[in-house]
Design an enzyme around this catalytic site. Sequence first.
Site, PDB file in Angstrom:
ATOM      1  N   SER A  86       0.831  -1.221   0.000  1.00 62.85           N
ATOM      2  CA  SER A  86       0.000   0.000   0.000  1.00 62.85           C
ATOM      3  C   SER A  86       0.859   1.263   0.000  1.00 62.85           C
ATOM      4  CB  SER A  86      -0.903   0.033   1.227  1.00 62.85           C
ATOM      5  OG  SER A  86      -1.597  -1.177   1.365  1.00 62.85           O
TER       6      SER A  86
HETATM    7  N1  SAH Z   1      -0.100  -5.394   3.995  1.00 62.19           N
HETATM    8  C1  SAH Z   1       0.655  -5.658   2.780  1.00 62.19           C
HETATM    9  C2  SAH Z   1      -0.087  -5.237   1.531  1.00 62.19           C
HETATM   10  C3  SAH Z   1      -0.965  -6.273   1.161  1.00 62.19           C
HETATM   11  S1  SAH Z   1      -1.766  -6.303  -0.401  1.00 62.19           S
HETATM   12  C4  SAH Z   1       2.014  -5.023   2.808  1.00 62.19           C
HETATM   13  O1  SAH Z   1       2.321  -4.282   3.752  1.00 62.19           O
HETATM   14  O2  SAH Z   1       2.787  -5.270   1.886  1.00 62.19           O
HETATM   15  C5  SAH Z   1      -3.023  -7.431   0.085  1.00 62.19           C
HETATM   16  C6  SAH Z   1      -2.555  -8.816   0.400  1.00 62.19           C
HETATM   17  O3  SAH Z   1      -3.683  -9.544   0.847  1.00 62.19           O
HETATM   18  C7  SAH Z   1      -1.993  -9.580  -0.793  1.00 62.19           C
HETATM   19  O4  SAH Z   1      -0.717 -10.053  -0.500  1.00 62.19           O
HETATM   20  C8  SAH Z   1      -2.984 -10.728  -0.974  1.00 62.19           C
HETATM   21  O5  SAH Z   1      -2.397 -11.916  -1.444  1.00 62.19           O
HETATM   22  C9  SAH Z   1      -3.534 -10.874   0.417  1.00 62.19           C
HETATM   23  N2  SAH Z   1      -4.836 -11.539   0.524  1.00 62.19           N
HETATM   24  C10 SAH Z   1      -5.894 -11.502  -0.319  1.00 62.19           C
HETATM   25  N3  SAH Z   1      -6.905 -12.248   0.139  1.00 62.19           N
HETATM   26  C11 SAH Z   1      -6.495 -12.792   1.322  1.00 62.19           C
HETATM   27  C12 SAH Z   1      -7.089 -13.666   2.286  1.00 62.19           C
HETATM   28  N4  SAH Z   1      -8.319 -14.157   2.115  1.00 62.19           N
HETATM   29  N5  SAH Z   1      -6.360 -14.000   3.366  1.00 62.19           N
HETATM   30  C13 SAH Z   1      -5.094 -13.535   3.555  1.00 62.19           C
HETATM   31  N6  SAH Z   1      -4.488 -12.717   2.673  1.00 62.19           N
HETATM   32  C14 SAH Z   1      -5.172 -12.339   1.573  1.00 62.19           C
END
Ligand code: SAH
Length: 239
Positions: A86
């Site tokens: 993000s």
């Molecule tokens: N917090 C992260 C940004 C994440 S982007 C950072 O600091 O880099 C969102 C993330 O959520 C992605 O990696 C995606 O694979 C994950 N995601 C999507 N659906 C999910 C679920 N049901 N459970 C866990 N992770 C999930």
Amino acid sequence: MYRIGLVVLIFILSSCKMRENLEEEINFSRARKEMVETQIKARGITDKRVLAAMLKVERHKFVPPEIQHLAYTDQPLPIGEGQTISQPYIVALMTELLKLKGDEKVLEVGTGSGYQAAILAELCKEVYTVEILKPLAERAKKLLKKLGYKNVFVKHGDGFFGWKEHAPFDAIIVTCAPPYIPKPLIEQLAEGGRMVIPVGPEWRWQDLLVIEKIKGKIKKRKVAPVRFVPMLGKGVKER
Ligand code: SAH
């Protein structure tokens, strides 16, 4: 004679490399300072602990090497597997909304690069973070360990269901967007706890919500329109 020459050459080359690395670190540290001033403080984030964490955690270590030079710019960045880290301001805003004091147990859904987890680890007691894509979960786990974080626990799994064994959580942060609030997350939120979560469909802006559990009742507040990658997995599709 030849040997001495070789040793001197290796010494010169490695000190050049060390100097280069040091210069790079100084540049990154300068960029981080500027990021905090112009993107985060300037937009109204005031929690001193959050600002200190944003200043400390080396965001460039959480992005792929070929885009490290963009690590402190005002935008989300690709981290592989079609996912993104993000925008720094959004990380700071969501973290500030959790109002962490230092002794909390926090759940994060969507580990991604591990950057948000590292920020949280600076501000609370323990971070439990769940990532649905195995390569990302494994990479983040390794990196957080390498960086010395002993209070972050990474799990590969569907974060829709939270992490029951460690519930209840004083705070929950969701960094992918489900179309509705997952019930298991509400259940795993402690009494008096706060959850920050983007909720809405994939094809438009979502609402960033702050949810509080007060005497077993749920209080919801909309904070801002945001754009997140969708929550994946079976859990979210079951309703
Ligand atoms: N917090 C992260 C940004 C994440 S982007 C950072 O600091 O880099 C969102 C993330 O959520 C992605 O990696 C995606 O694979 C994950 N995601 C999507 N659906 C999910 C679920 N049901 N459970 C866990 N992770 C999930």
